[in-house]
Motif scaffolding. Structure first.
Motif, PDB file in Angstrom:
ATOM      1  N   ILE A 149       0.844  -1.205   0.000  1.00  0.00           N
ATOM      2  CA  ILE A 149       0.000   0.000   0.000  1.00  0.00           C
ATOM      3  C   ILE A 149       0.878   1.253   0.000  1.00  0.00           C
ATOM      4  O   ILE A 149       0.631   2.203  -0.757  1.00  0.00           O
ATOM      5  CB  ILE A 149      -0.955  -0.014   1.223  1.00  0.00           C
ATOM      6  N   VAL A 150       1.905   1.246   0.830  1.00  0.00           N
ATOM      7  CA  VAL A 150       2.810   2.411   0.876  1.00  0.00           C
ATOM      8  C   VAL A 150       3.465   2.618  -0.493  1.00  0.00           C
ATOM      9  O   VAL A 150       3.524   3.741  -1.003  1.00  0.00           O
ATOM     10  CB  VAL A 150       3.889   2.224   1.968  1.00  0.00           C
ATOM     11  N   ALA A 151       3.922   1.528  -1.087  1.00  0.00           N
ATOM     12  CA  ALA A 151       4.610   1.637  -2.384  1.00  0.00           C
ATOM     13  C   ALA A 151       3.676   2.186  -3.454  1.00  0.00           C
ATOM     14  O   ALA A 151       4.040   3.072  -4.237  1.00  0.00           O
ATOM     15  CB  ALA A 151       5.152   0.271  -2.804  1.00  0.00           C
ATOM     16  N   ARG A 152       2.461   1.680  -3.465  1.00  0.00           N
ATOM     17  CA  ARG A 152       1.522   2.060  -4.522  1.00  0.00           C
ATOM     18  C   ARG A 152       0.947   3.450  -4.277  1.00  0.00           C
ATOM     19  O   ARG A 152       0.921   4.291  -5.167  1.00  0.00           O
ATOM     20  CB  ARG A 152       0.397   1.010  -4.550  1.00  0.00           C
ATOM     21  N   ARG A 153       0.499   3.669  -3.044  1.00  0.00           N
ATOM     22  CA  ARG A 153      -0.300   4.859  -2.773  1.00  0.00           C
ATOM     23  C   ARG A 153       0.523   6.035  -2.271  1.00  0.00           C
ATOM     24  O   ARG A 153       0.201   7.188  -2.547  1.00  0.00           O
ATOM     25  CB  ARG A 153      -1.412   4.527  -1.770  1.00  0.00           C
ATOM     26  N   ARG A 185      10.085  -2.474  -4.353  1.00  0.00           N
ATOM     27  CA  ARG A 185       9.028  -1.636  -3.764  1.00  0.00           C
ATOM     28  C   ARG A 185       9.108  -1.663  -2.235  1.00  0.00           C
ATOM     29  O   ARG A 185       8.927  -0.631  -1.580  1.00  0.00           O
ATOM     30  CB  ARG A 185       7.647  -2.135  -4.189  1.00  0.00           C
ATOM     31  N   HIS A 186       9.335  -2.831  -1.688  1.00  0.00           N
ATOM     32  CA  HIS A 186       9.330  -2.931  -0.229  1.00  0.00           C
ATOM     33  C   HIS A 186      10.516  -2.207   0.398  1.00  0.00           C
ATOM     34  O   HIS A 186      10.395  -1.639   1.480  1.00  0.00           O
ATOM     35  CB  HIS A 186       9.282  -4.398   0.196  1.00  0.00           C
ATOM     36  N   ARG A 187      11.639  -2.189  -0.277  1.00  0.00           N
ATOM     37  CA  ARG A 187      12.782  -1.414   0.247  1.00  0.00           C
ATOM     38  C   ARG A 187      12.438   0.076   0.283  1.00  0.00           C
ATOM     39  O   ARG A 187      12.750   0.774   1.243  1.00  0.00           O
ATOM     40  CB  ARG A 187      14.020  -1.636  -0.616  1.00  0.00           C
ATOM     41  N   LEU A 188      11.802   0.531  -0.766  1.00  0.00           N
ATOM     42  CA  LEU A 188      11.453   1.958  -0.806  1.00  0.00           C
ATOM     43  C   LEU A 188      10.361   2.268   0.220  1.00  0.00           C
ATOM     44  O   LEU A 188      10.392   3.323   0.880  1.00  0.00           O
ATOM     45  CB  LEU A 188      11.011   2.360  -2.217  1.00  0.00           C
ATOM     46  N   ALA A 189       9.416   1.355   0.368  1.00  0.00           N
ATOM     47  CA  ALA A 189       8.355   1.550   1.366  1.00  0.00           C
ATOM     48  C   ALA A 189       8.967   1.606   2.766  1.00  0.00           C
ATOM     49  O   ALA A 189       8.600   2.448   3.592  1.00  0.00           O
ATOM     50  CB  ALA A 189       7.325   0.424   1.276  1.00  0.00           C
TER      51      ALA A 189
END
Lengths: 391, 276
Positions: free
Chosen positions: A380-384, B177-181
């Motif tokens: 969710i963080v990555a997408r939104r 993506r998860h690293r950036l999140a």
């Protein structure tokens, strides 16, 4: 029953819901809790039955004194006032260790659903039963085939000729279902997100079977719930046909404000306990001990600051959305870090001697799974939040 | 200062930091923008804006001295001996250092840091110990570290969206993506901790959270940037060097975290700092 009957005649609220400041409210709650400390104290027994009975006892006492009514609408048996009053009450309950670490604030994800989606008469009839601790309710969302992908749920509700509905299917991870008188149930009435419909179901309806799950932490609070031709009257639908997904999403602001604040406060009390136990140890603590304790404290302090900001935004009228996945990730990480630290600082305790630390340590392993896994939150963080597009 | 005024000020500061040479020129330019008055009148806003923007833009100026001086009621403009990790002491000179990051014998050679050694005992003895000054310095460094982390995240995000492998942008891969999140979450948490940092303990925690977030950002963003992030031509290494050097000032993340742990262990209770 009419709305005006909801608060008994002659009942004088301890403070004025609309004008009281957070500080004055907190002071008044503290005074009352101090005065009633003996009668509210947790029983020595640590069974789930005792815990559930304690939940009922604390809620009932708080309801009868008025505290449990603040922050809920007058039309549903509340005394009105802002949501933050509920967060303060949850905090004070957690600080005094009056209930277990999660289930007291379960009201926060059940009651708003009734307020927003139930017929006003149904909300007025039912909500006081929950707030007053006379009843436990549960939430039938997850299914064996629908965990992270909740929208794929397949428990089917079919309309009968007389307008009532028949439900068939299975739910899982339903907290306290074996004690619950009612269930907020998500069902499939048509394909897709718009084909999810919510009902308010009496748990004593024929065709419902509840089976507690044995879990690794030893408290069987999660259940499987089976629905075999369970008939639900038409007037128990929450919202309209197809509103179920929106109902589930609308819980987010409550889960991620008051519920989180309750858990954060509870974790602070566990850190205090850890410090007390560390002080009893005979050997001088190593630098590594201070580093581990400091890291746990830093993580808890960070999520507390974040959650405070989130609740301030909510109080200022902001719509809470995907940014609360940040709160969720910070909280679940801090939760596990704290109990990892307990295991490090109190070597052998969890493994050999102390069942309480053991239970809480094991329960903390679920923190990155329940309420939306850590991976789903990062998606969710990555997408939104980072706008990285689709996977 | 209301939100709109802060936003205008932020834009003015960002413009100045982008257009002015870092170091003494930027020091003078910030002076022209009213840095001294701002620090006196609205210290929390001044420090948050100026230092987070130094991080975001990759600029630098010796204004950490001013924050420490102001906290102890001294006139701005001079230098102070500053505590560094490992019991070292440094001075952040109000003059220009080399222009390349790998010059001058320090990890970030663009910063005019002088390490005090044998023979500097008198100067080192004047190192900042005043609790209010330490707290003020830690808040400023915390905002700088968060800004540096944001700069790294922005570079890595852009790269993830632009870089195509296996026929699609690497931003489409969950591991990336998860690293950036994770980086984003750490930075958001650190900001919340800094925003709540008023007293000494909260300022210490705020800097520790910011240092941890910046170190996490460096690790994740470097990995996401792959080979290009390891070259001198890409800007990432400048921010990584900056983050590592700033982390050491006023106690590094590891030292501060341990200090927080020792503090609450002695206290026997974990203070709740942010309140509803």
């Amino acid at each position: 029953m009419t709305a005006t009957d909801l608060v008994p005649a002659g009942f004088t609220p301890p403070v004025d819901a609309e004008t009281v400041s957070v500080e004055d409210y907190r002071a008044a709650v503290q005074r009352w809790l101090d005065e009633h400390a003996a009668e509210l104290a947790k029983p020595a027994e640590h069974s789930l039955e005792a815990e559930v009975a304690q939940l009922g006892k604390v809620r009932r006492a708080l309801f009868d004194a008025g505290w449990m009514r603040y922050g809920w609408p007058v039309a549903a048996g509340g005394l009105g006032g802002p949501d933050v009053l509920r967060a303060v009450l949850n905090e004070e309950i957690a600080e005094r260790d009056l209930t277990d670490g999660t289930n007291f604030s379960i009201v926060e994800v059940l009651a708003p659903t009734m307020v927003s989606y139930a017929r006003p008469e149904l909300a007025a009839e039912m909500l006081p039963l929950l707030l007053s601790g006379r009843e436990q309710w549960c939430q039938g969302f997850s299914e064996p085939g629908s965990g992270s992908d909740l929208a794929s749920l397949s428990t089917r509700a079919t309309r009968r000729d007389d307008g009532s509905w028949v439900v068939n299917g299975q739910k899982v991870w339903t907290s306290l279902a074996q004690y619950a008188q009612r269930c907020v149930l998500l069902t499939r009435t048509a394909p897709g997100h718009a084909g999810i419909t919510a009902f308010f179901v009496d748990m004593d309806s024929p065709g419902i079977t509840v089976r507690p799950l044995r879990t690794m932490h030893g408290i069987d609070e999660f259940c499987e719930v089976f629905f075999d031709d369970v008939v639900i009257p038409a007037d128990r639908m929450l919202g309209n046909e197809g509103d179920g997904w929106r109902l589930a999403m609308d819980l987010l602001p409550y889960e991620r404000s008051t519920c989180f604040w309750h858990r954060i406060t509870y974790l602070f009390t566990r850190l205090d306990m850890l410090l007390a136990e560390a002080a009893k140890q005979e050997t001088e603590p190593e630098a590594a001990t201070d580093a581990a304790i400091g890291a746990a404290y830093l993580a808890l302090h960070t999520v507390r600051c974040r959650s405070r900001d989130t609740q301030r935004r909510l109080a200022a009228g902001a719509h809470l959305g995907p940014e609360t996945s940040v709160d969720k990730i910070l909280l679940s990480t801090a939760d596990q870090k704290l109990f990892d630290t307990a295991r490090e600082v109190l070597p052998g305790t969890i493994e050999l001697t102390d069942a309480h630390w053991r239970t809480e340590y094991l329960y903390s392993r679920a923190a990155t799974i329940y309420g939306g896994t850590a991976e789903i939150q990062r998606n969710i963080v990555a997408r939104r939040m980072l706008d990285l597009g689709k996977e | 200062m209301d939100a709109e005024e802060q936003s205008l000020l932020a834009e003015a500061l960002r413009g100045t930091m982008t257009e002015t040479a870092a170091g003494t020129a930027l020091d003078a330019a910030l002076g022209d923008l009213g840095w001294a008055d701002l620090l006196a009148e609205e210290p929390a806003v001044a420090v948050r804006l100026v230092f987070s923007l130094l991080g975001e833009t990759g600029a630098h100026a010796p204004v950490l001295n001013d924050v420490v001086l102001a906290a102890t009621g001294q006139p701005l403009g001079g230098t102070v001996a500053l505590p560094y990790a490992g019991g070292r002491v440094v001075v952040w000179e109000r003059k220009d250092a080399g222009s390349a990051p790998d010059e001058g014998g320090l990890l970030d050679g663009t910063l005019p840091l002088r390490v005090l050694g044998a023979g500097d005992d008198a100067e080192a003895a004047a190192v900042v110990t005043d609790p209010a000054a330490l707290a003020a310095g830690r808040r400023a460094l915390g905002w700088w570290l968060v800004g540096t982390g944001r700069a790294m995240l922005a570079l890595a995000r852009t790269h993830a969206l632009d870089r195509v492998q296996f026929g699609r942008p690497i931003a489409g891969f969950q591991a990336v993506r998860h690293r950036l999140a994770e980086t984003f979450v750490a930075l958001e948490g650190a900001e919340a901790a800094l925003a709540a940092a008023e007293d000494e303990l909260a300022s210490l925690l705020g800097k520790a959270a910011a240092g941890q977030a910046a170190l996490d950002a460096a690790r994740h963003c470097q990995q996401v940037l792959g080979g290009i992030g390891f070259t001198a031509e890409h800007a990432l290494h400048r921010h990584i060097r900056r983050a590592l050097v700033l982390d050491g000032l006023f106690g590094n993340t590891r030292e501060l975290t341990r200090e927080a742990g020792a503090h609450i262990r002695r206290l026997g209770r974990a203070p709740r700092i942010a309140h509803l």
